[in-house]
Design a protein around this motif. Structure first.
Motif, short mmCIF file in Angstrom:
data_model
loop_
_atom_site.label_atom_id
_atom_site.label_comp_id
_atom_site.label_asym_id
_atom_site.label_seq_id
_atom_site.Cartn_x
_atom_site.Cartn_y
_atom_site.Cartn_z
N LEU A 99 0.86 -1.12 0.02
CA LEU A 99 0.17 -0.11 -0.05
C LEU A 99 0.89 1.33 -0.02
CD1 LEU A 99 -2.66 -1.22 2.54
CD2 LEU A 99 -3.11 -0.67 0.17
N VAL A 100 2.03 1.30 0.58
CA VAL A 100 3.14 2.13 0.48
C VAL A 100 3.64 2.57 -0.99
CG1 VAL A 100 5.29 3.22 1.37
CG2 VAL A 100 3.55 2.26 3.06
N ALA A 101 3.88 1.40 -1.62
CA ALA A 101 4.57 1.38 -2.63
C ALA A 101 3.35 1.93 -3.76
CB ALA A 101 4.92 -0.08 -3.18
N SER A 102 2.11 1.60 -3.40
CA SER A 102 1.27 2.01 -4.40
C SER A 102 0.62 3.69 -4.29
CB SER A 102 -0.20 1.20 -4.22
OG SER A 102 -0.70 1.33 -2.99
N GLY A 103 1.08 4.11 -3.11
CA GLY A 103 0.75 5.40 -2.90
C GLY A 103 -0.38 5.58 -2.05
N VAL A 104 -0.87 4.58 -1.70
CA VAL A 104 -2.26 4.50 -0.80
C VAL A 104 -2.01 5.25 0.69
CG1 VAL A 104 -4.07 3.08 0.06
CG2 VAL A 104 -3.41 2.88 -2.19
N ILE A 105 -0.92 4.62 1.21
CA ILE A 105 -0.51 5.08 2.63
C ILE A 105 0.63 5.71 2.70
CG2 ILE A 105 -0.42 4.55 5.19
CD1 ILE A 105 -1.87 1.93 4.34
N GLN A 106 0.72 6.79 3.28
CA GLN A 106 2.23 7.44 3.39
C GLN A 106 3.15 6.64 4.04
OE1 GLN A 106 3.34 10.42 2.11
NE2 GLN A 106 1.60 10.40 0.58
N ILE A 212 -6.41 -2.17 15.82
CA ILE A 212 -5.94 -1.79 14.55
C ILE A 212 -6.75 -0.88 13.71
CG2 ILE A 212 -5.92 -3.66 13.13
CD1 ILE A 212 -2.88 -1.37 13.42
N GLN A 213 -8.09 -1.41 13.55
CA GLN A 213 -8.96 -0.77 12.81
C GLN A 213 -9.24 0.76 13.32
OE1 GLN A 213 -12.50 -2.90 11.82
NE2 GLN A 213 -13.17 -1.57 10.39
N GLU A 214 -9.23 0.78 14.59
CA GLU A 214 -9.38 2.21 15.07
C GLU A 214 -8.11 3.12 14.70
OE1 GLU A 214 -9.97 1.45 19.48
OE2 GLU A 214 -12.10 0.57 19.13
N ALA A 215 -6.93 2.26 14.94
CA ALA A 215 -5.66 3.29 14.62
C ALA A 215 -5.67 3.74 13.12
CB ALA A 215 -4.57 2.38 14.90
N LEU A 216 -6.22 2.70 12.22
CA LEU A 216 -6.18 3.14 10.83
C LEU A 216 -7.19 4.40 10.28
CD1 LEU A 216 -6.51 -0.57 9.44
CD2 LEU A 216 -4.59 1.08 8.97
N TRP A 217 -7.94 4.68 11.36
CA TRP A 217 -8.82 5.89 10.81
C TRP A 217 -8.09 7.30 11.32
CZ3 TRP A 217 -13.14 6.04 8.32
CH2 TRP A 217 -13.86 4.98 8.16
N SER A 218 -6.98 7.06 11.87
CA SER A 218 -6.31 8.13 11.86
C SER A 218 -5.08 8.55 10.48
CB SER A 218 -5.29 8.12 13.15
OG SER A 218 -4.46 6.86 13.07
N VAL A 219 -5.29 7.39 9.98
CA VAL A 219 -4.14 7.56 8.68
C VAL A 219 -5.13 7.83 7.41
CG1 VAL A 219 -2.78 6.05 6.90
CG2 VAL A 219 -2.76 5.85 9.75
N HIS A 220 -4.56 8.84 6.66
CA HIS A 220 -5.11 9.04 5.35
C HIS A 220 -5.01 8.12 4.11
CE1 HIS A 220 -6.57 11.62 2.01
NE2 HIS A 220 -5.50 11.16 1.32
N PHE A 221 -5.85 7.69 3.54
CA PHE A 221 -5.66 6.92 2.48
C PHE A 221 -5.85 7.79 1.16
CE2 PHE A 221 -6.10 4.12 5.81
CZ PHE A 221 -5.75 2.76 5.49
N SER A 222 -5.01 7.47 0.28
CA SER A 222 -5.10 8.23 -1.25
C SER A 222 -5.50 7.06 -2.18
CB SER A 222 -3.80 8.70 -1.59
OG SER A 222 -3.36 9.63 -0.79
N ASP A 223 -6.01 7.50 -3.35
CA ASP A 223 -6.37 6.58 -4.45
C ASP A 223 -5.22 6.24 -5.19
OD1 ASP A 223 -9.04 6.98 -3.84
OD2 ASP A 223 -9.28 8.60 -5.26
N SER A 224 -5.11 5.05 -5.67
CA SER A 224 -3.94 4.51 -6.61
C SER A 224 -4.56 3.98 -7.69
CB SER A 224 -3.29 3.42 -5.75
OG SER A 224 -2.31 2.66 -6.46
N SER A 225 -3.94 4.29 -8.90
CA SER A 225 -4.24 3.81 -10.31
C SER A 225 -3.85 2.29 -10.25
CB SER A 225 -3.71 4.46 -11.50
OG SER A 225 -2.31 4.62 -11.21
N ASP A 239 -12.00 2.07 -1.99
CA ASP A 239 -12.69 2.68 -0.89
C ASP A 239 -11.91 2.52 0.13
OD1 ASP A 239 -15.19 4.18 0.09
OD2 ASP A 239 -14.96 2.41 1.65
N ALA A 240 -11.52 3.70 0.99
CA ALA A 240 -10.52 3.75 2.09
C ALA A 240 -11.13 2.93 3.32
CB ALA A 240 -10.19 5.16 2.51
N GLU A 241 -12.47 3.08 3.48
CA GLU A 241 -13.08 2.23 4.51
C GLU A 241 -13.04 0.99 4.30
OE1 GLU A 241 -17.44 1.98 7.13
OE2 GLU A 241 -16.86 3.67 5.78
N GLN A 242 -13.19 0.42 3.22
CA GLN A 242 -12.99 -1.15 2.83
C GLN A 242 -11.62 -1.50 2.87
OE1 GLN A 242 -14.79 -0.64 -1.29
NE2 GLN A 242 -16.28 -2.23 -0.47
#
Length: 314
Positions: A99-106, A212-225, A239-242
């Motif tokens: 997810l980092v490599a794809s640019g979804v998560i910083q 961990i799901q609660e912690a993930l709500w503090s993280v921004h998710f970007s779209d990736s192609s 979808d970020a929630e999914q």
């Protein structure tokens, strides 16, 4: 036409000194570890390169070390002009690397989350109360049936479907031991107890999954192609929630690696490149899809070897 998937391993391939050769030839490796160390407030490179092993084996350390190692190998690929792949996938904690490599998560967000993930997993079961074992030579259904026969009020289930005839089971220590005995009686070719005490990817990790799901709500998710095929469902979510929900379920549901690779092959992928310390997933992939091309861009490669992987036009 060649389609490529980059794949990232989980924690089973960690070891002291695992990125040393690549770090000697590519300065970006050290800089990425430095960036992670600022997030973690300790010197991650020192522990990864020099140990002690007992320190690197701590869940809250080895998981970030695996994430950072995979990202470092990926950045080496990028810096040497390597092309973007058609798909990403990761095994266990390697899914965060994908997810980092794809640019979804910083990157820095992923470092923080993965460290918390390790902490939550360690807190989910008493030290010494859990176990995992790799069973070779029995079909997936046979292993599921054997686990279901262990009726002692404890948990044991299939955790990793790594390759045909190669399944990892996970759960309470006594239940895993009993399932191993049944597997031996059923004709397993080899049974190996893993040197872990956190029973990953089974019901014992449900409390960690909530955290961990609660912690993930503090993280921004970007779209990736570029699609990232996730462990829990063998599909890519946009979808970020999914994505958050699938990452959480991954903690207590099995890693469906065999299905993931077959999905990618059906999607036209005929080349896989593993980024990480050593080529663990490459070995799995050769068993799952022997017709595919498999490269290893790992921390043990020299400069010339790494460039050879990157410049090959298969």
């Amino acid at each position: 036409m060649t389609k490529t998937a980059f794949i990232f391993p989980g924690e089973s391939s960690h070891s002291v000194g695992m990125m040393s050769t690549m770090a000697d030839d590519f300065s970006i490796v050290a800089s990425i570890f430095d960036e992670a160390s600022e997030v973690l407030n300790y010197d991650l490179w020192s522990v990864t390169a020099h140990g002690p092993e007992s320190e690197l084996n701590k869940a809250e350390i080895k998981k970030p070390a695996m994430l950072v190692s995979g990202v470092a190998a990926w950045r080496v690929w990028q810096n040497q002009g390597g092309a973007m792949p058609d798909f990403f996938a990761g095994h266990g904690v390697g899914e965060y690397t994908a997810l980092v490599a794809s640019g979804v998560i910083q990157f820095t967000d992923a470092v923080s989350i993965v460290a918390k993930r390790g902490q939550f997993m360690q807190e989910a079961t008493p030290v010494g109360g859990g176990a995992m074992a790799c069973v070779e030579g029995l079909e997936d259904k046979v292993m599921r049936d054997l686990c279901s026969k262990v009726e002692n009020g404890e948990v044991v289930s299939c955790a990793n479907y790594n390759a045909p005839g190669l399944v990892v089971i996970s759960g309470n220590k006594a239940a895993v031991g009993e399932a191993c005995q049944l597997a031996e009686q059923a004709g397993a070719l080899d049974i190996t107890l893993l040197s872990v005490d956190i029973p990953s990817h089974c019901l014992l990790m449900q409390t960690a999954a909530v955290k961990i799901q609660e912690a993930l709500w503090s993280v921004h998710f970007s779209d990736s192609s570029i699609p990232v095929i996730q462990n829990a469902d063998v599909r890519a979510y946009h979808d970020a929630e999914q994505i958050r929900e699938a990452l959480a379920r991954q903690l207590w549901q099995p890693i469906r690696w065999t299905e993931t690779i077959l999905f990618l092959v059906d999607a036209g992928v005929n080349r896989f490149i593993e980024c990480g310390p050593v080529g663990v997933l490459a070995d799995f992939n050769r068993r799952i899809a022997p017709q595919s091309i498999v490269h290893e861009l790992t921390g043990q490669l020299s400069l010339n070897q790494a460039l050879h992987v990157e410049n090959r036009d298969e």
